[in-house]
Scaffold this motif. Structure first.
Motif, PDB file in Angstrom:
ATOM      1  N   GLU A 196       0.840  -1.208   0.000  1.00 26.23           N
ATOM      2  CA  GLU A 196       0.000   0.000   0.000  1.00 26.23           C
ATOM      3  C   GLU A 196       0.870   1.251   0.000  1.00 26.23           C
ATOM      4  O   GLU A 196       0.587   2.222  -0.707  1.00 26.23           O
ATOM      5  N   THR A 197       1.956   1.217   0.774  1.00 27.54           N
ATOM      6  CA  THR A 197       2.875   2.351   0.812  1.00 27.54           C
ATOM      7  C   THR A 197       3.530   2.574  -0.539  1.00 27.54           C
ATOM      8  O   THR A 197       3.692   3.714  -0.998  1.00 27.54           O
ATOM      9  N   LEU A 198       3.898   1.495  -1.205  1.00 21.85           N
ATOM     10  CA  LEU A 198       4.539   1.620  -2.515  1.00 21.85           C
ATOM     11  C   LEU A 198       3.567   2.149  -3.564  1.00 21.85           C
ATOM     12  O   LEU A 198       3.975   2.856  -4.493  1.00 21.85           O
ATOM     13  N   ARG A 199       2.290   1.822  -3.421  1.00 24.51           N
ATOM     14  CA  ARG A 199       1.304   2.389  -4.344  1.00 24.51           C
ATOM     15  C   ARG A 199       1.209   3.905  -4.154  1.00 24.51           C
ATOM     16  O   ARG A 199       1.103   4.662  -5.118  1.00 24.51           O
ATOM     17  N   GLU A 200       1.260   4.325  -2.901  1.00 25.92           N
ATOM     18  CA  GLU A 200       1.240   5.763  -2.620  1.00 25.92           C
ATOM     19  C   GLU A 200       2.502   6.437  -3.163  1.00 25.92           C
ATOM     20  O   GLU A 200       2.466   7.583  -3.622  1.00 25.92           O
ATOM     21  N   ALA A 201       3.616   5.702  -3.139  1.00 26.15           N
ATOM     22  CA  ALA A 201       4.904   6.256  -3.585  1.00 26.15           C
ATOM     23  C   ALA A 201       4.962   6.463  -5.094  1.00 26.15           C
ATOM     24  O   ALA A 201       5.866   7.136  -5.593  1.00 26.15           O
ATOM     25  N   GLU A 202       4.006   5.930  -5.825  1.00 23.54           N
ATOM     26  CA  GLU A 202       4.017   6.071  -7.283  1.00 23.54           C
ATOM     27  C   GLU A 202       3.906   7.531  -7.721  1.00 23.54           C
ATOM     28  O   GLU A 202       4.250   7.880  -8.859  1.00 23.54           O
ATOM     29  N   SER A 203       3.461   8.387  -6.813  1.00 20.64           N
ATOM     30  CA  SER A 203       3.344   9.815  -7.147  1.00 20.64           C
ATOM     31  C   SER A 203       4.683  10.544  -7.026  1.00 20.64           C
ATOM     32  O   SER A 203       4.799  11.704  -7.430  1.00 20.64           O
ATOM     33  N   ILE A 204       5.698   9.876  -6.484  1.00 22.33           N
ATOM     34  CA  ILE A 204       7.015  10.487  -6.335  1.00 22.33           C
ATOM     35  C   ILE A 204       7.665  10.643  -7.708  1.00 22.33           C
ATOM     36  O   ILE A 204       7.676   9.724  -8.515  1.00 22.33           O
ATOM     37  N   SER A 205       8.206  11.813  -7.977  1.00 21.91           N
ATOM     38  CA  SER A 205       8.895  12.050  -9.241  1.00 21.91           C
ATOM     39  C   SER A 205      10.111  11.123  -9.358  1.00 21.91           C
ATOM     40  O   SER A 205      10.950  11.075  -8.451  1.00 21.91           O
ATOM     41  N   GLY A 206      10.182  10.388 -10.448  1.00 21.80           N
ATOM     42  CA  GLY A 206      11.302   9.474 -10.661  1.00 21.80           C
ATOM     43  C   GLY A 206      11.103   8.097 -10.061  1.00 21.80           C
ATOM     44  O   GLY A 206      11.997   7.249 -10.128  1.00 21.80           O
ATOM     45  N   PHE A 207       9.915   7.849  -9.491  1.00 26.17           N
ATOM     46  CA  PHE A 207       9.667   6.553  -8.852  1.00 26.17           C
ATOM     47  C   PHE A 207       9.811   5.398  -9.834  1.00 26.17           C
ATOM     48  O   PHE A 207      10.288   4.327  -9.480  1.00 26.17           O
ATOM     49  N   THR A 208       9.396   5.599 -11.067  1.00 24.55           N
ATOM     50  CA  THR A 208       9.449   4.507 -12.055  1.00 24.55           C
ATOM     51  C   THR A 208      10.881   4.109 -12.400  1.00 24.55           C
ATOM     52  O   THR A 208      11.099   3.054 -13.003  1.00 24.55           O
ATOM     53  N   ASP A 209      11.866   4.924 -12.019  1.00 22.26           N
ATOM     54  CA  ASP A 209      13.268   4.576 -12.271  1.00 22.26           C
ATOM     55  C   ASP A 209      13.844   3.700 -11.157  1.00 22.26           C
ATOM     56  O   ASP A 209      14.998   3.272 -11.249  1.00 22.26           O
ATOM     57  N   LEU A 210      13.059   3.462 -10.129  1.00 23.70           N
ATOM     58  CA  LEU A 210      13.493   2.598  -9.027  1.00 23.70           C
ATOM     59  C   LEU A 210      13.001   1.179  -9.285  1.00 23.70           C
ATOM     60  O   LEU A 210      11.817   0.964  -9.518  1.00 23.70           O
ATOM     61  N   GLU A 211      13.900   0.231  -9.231  1.00 22.35           N
ATOM     62  CA  GLU A 211      13.519  -1.179  -9.375  1.00 22.35           C
ATOM     63  C   GLU A 211      13.398  -1.773  -7.976  1.00 22.35           C
ATOM     64  O   GLU A 211      14.389  -1.966  -7.279  1.00 22.35           O
ATOM     65  N   ILE A 212      12.166  -2.033  -7.558  1.00 24.64           N
ATOM     66  CA  ILE A 212      11.897  -2.448  -6.176  1.00 24.64           C
ATOM     67  C   ILE A 212      11.381  -3.884  -6.147  1.00 24.64           C
ATOM     68  O   ILE A 212      10.465  -4.240  -6.890  1.00 24.64           O
ATOM     69  N   THR A 213      11.970  -4.685  -5.294  1.00 26.96           N
ATOM     70  CA  THR A 213      11.462  -6.035  -5.063  1.00 26.96           C
ATOM     71  C   THR A 213      11.243  -6.209  -3.570  1.00 26.96           C
ATOM     72  O   THR A 213      12.015  -5.704  -2.753  1.00 26.96           O
ATOM     73  N   THR A 214      10.163  -6.895  -3.221  1.00 29.18           N
ATOM     74  CA  THR A 214       9.867  -7.152  -1.812  1.00 29.18           C
ATOM     75  C   THR A 214       9.649  -8.641  -1.608  1.00 29.18           C
ATOM     76  O   THR A 214       9.214  -9.353  -2.517  1.00 29.18           O
TER      77      THR A 214
END
Length: 422
Positions: free
Chosen positions: A205-223
């Motif tokens: 849920e937090t990561l969905r909220e983080a999608e509004s951060i500028s440049g978020f799509t350049d982060l490769e995140i795995t959980t």
């Protein structure tokens, strides 16, 4: 696009699970450190057609470098070099100098045994000196040399034993053909954050909220969920530092108390540091010594681990730890009162200043409506009289409950040693 690589792990013993693959993950980490994008890790048995199929697949994927592991020995099922040569369109040739090196290694090894026909052994190992025409040879660490076949893609052939592969890696990466293959690599940063007490869905849920951060799509995140902890690994290029920092600001704001590591440190590492200068004892029932095993699986653990008791039977709890039998009769072995008595007994028995007790029902039987399977009581006690007890209900089979119990104990211990209170 960054430089891409693929790994082919060979060996029927690995494919069937008789041997766990240690090479694929290790090489993957080394490639990441080099800034090489890993496209695929494949595992196949010792079959020529299957090995060649993996090579063709990776080449079709457009990788710049293929790393193979295993299949470089003297026996018939060791065929990696032969298959790589065929895949690369190169003939195999006997390298006389390499054969002499391998013979010298074998002679030294065979000197420890009597009645060995050295000429027969040398003949059997001659196939290890057969290399593709135009390939670069990596000197053996054991008896198997490595091979680098330049091309598009370049193929790096490494031995299967992890000790040999890892020792050969620096020479492999320094090879000119390998360097040319990875010349366009990008240096990535990678950060590992660990959280405890948080459901993976909560982080999602937090990561969905983080999608509004500028440049978020350049982060490769795995959980992933590991031992009851949530692990978040983020890989990014240097220009995305600001986006990662904003992501972490959000994670701290929403889950700050649950974040226990931002530098990749494991809970075991953190607890070991906190125990410096202390002496700890453990008293375990349902976990059968798994907690003390984790505590001692650290360099210098003998400096802070005073001793451990594994007591399943009520008589053992009474005789070895001094737990009052009447206490067990009144509250049951799985209870706050008995957990606290076990911790106090461990403090006394070993003259420690810190103790952890675990008593629970791991199953498959033994549970009741009041105390179902998965009910576990913990107590951390300090010599100054501080004692904190907790009860949890853990899901899963016996092995899951036991492993998760040790994780809960480690986190409870960390909080107490930091002076944190819920």
């Amino acid at each position: 696009m960054s430089v891409r690589a693929g790994i082919v792990v060979t060996g029927t013993e690995v494919l069937t699970g008789r041997v766990a693959d240690a090479n694929g993950p290790w090489v993957a980490d080394r490639l990441l450190e080099l800034g090489v994008e890993l496209a695929h890790i494949t595992i196949c048995g010792d079959r020529a057609a299957d090995i060649e199929a993996q090579l063709r697949f990776l080449a079709a994927e457009g990788v710049d470098l293929i790393v193979t592991t295993g299949g470089l020995g003297p026996t018939a099922d060791d065929m990696t070099v032969e298959i790589v040569a065929r895949f690369c369109g190169r003939e195999l040739t006997l390298d006389i100098e390499l054969e002499a090196k391998i013979a010298a290694i074998l002679k030294k090894l065979m000197a420890r045994f009597s009645g060995v026909d050295f000429d027969a052994v040398r003949a059997a190992n001659r196939k290890q000196a057969m290399v593709p025409v135009g390939a670069d040879i990596l000197d053996p660490v054991g008896t198997a040399p490595g091979v680098v076949v330049p091309g598009a893609p370049t193929v790096l052939v490494l031995p299967g034993p992890p000790r040999e592969l890892q020792a050969m890696w620096p020479a492999a990466i320094a090879n000119d053909a390998v360097q040319r293959a990875i010349v366009g690599r990008t240096i990535y940063r990678q950060a590992t954050v660990r959280m405890f007490g948080l459901a993976e869905s909560g982080l999602a849920e937090t990561l969905r909220e983080a999608e509004s951060i500028s440049g978020f799509t350049d982060l490769e995140i795995t959980t992933c969920l590991r031992r009851g902890e949530v692990e978040m690994v983020t890989r990014y290029e240097p220009h995305s530092v600001a986006a990662y920092e904003k992501l972490m600001d959000l994670v701290r704001a929403r889950h700050g108390d649950m974040v226990f590591s931002e530098d990749g440190s494991l809970i075991d590492d953190l607890v070991a540091r906190l125990l410096s200068g202390r002496r700890i004892a453990t008293a375990e029932s349902c976990t059968a010594g798994l907690l003390v095993a984790r505590l001692t699986d650290q360099p210098g653990a003998s400096a802070y681990v005073a001793g451990a008791v594994v007591a399943y039977a009520n008589e053992a709890k009474a005789d070895v730890l001094g737990v009052d039998s009447a206490l067990i009769d009144a509250h049951g072995a799985v209870s706050q009162e008995v957990a606290e008595a076990m911790a106090a007994g461990a403090l006394r028995r070993f003259g420690a200043d810190t103790a952890v007790a675990i008593t629970g029902i791991a199953g498959p039987g033994g549970g009741t409506e009041a105390k179902p399977v998965g009910t576990v009581w913990f107590c951390v006690a300090l010599a100054d009289g501080t004692a904190v007890s907790r009860a949890v209900r853990l899901p899963g089979e016996r092995a899951d409950i036991r492993e998760r119990s040790t994780t809960v104990a480690m986190h409870l211990l960390r909080r107490i040693l930091l002076g944190l209170r819920d």
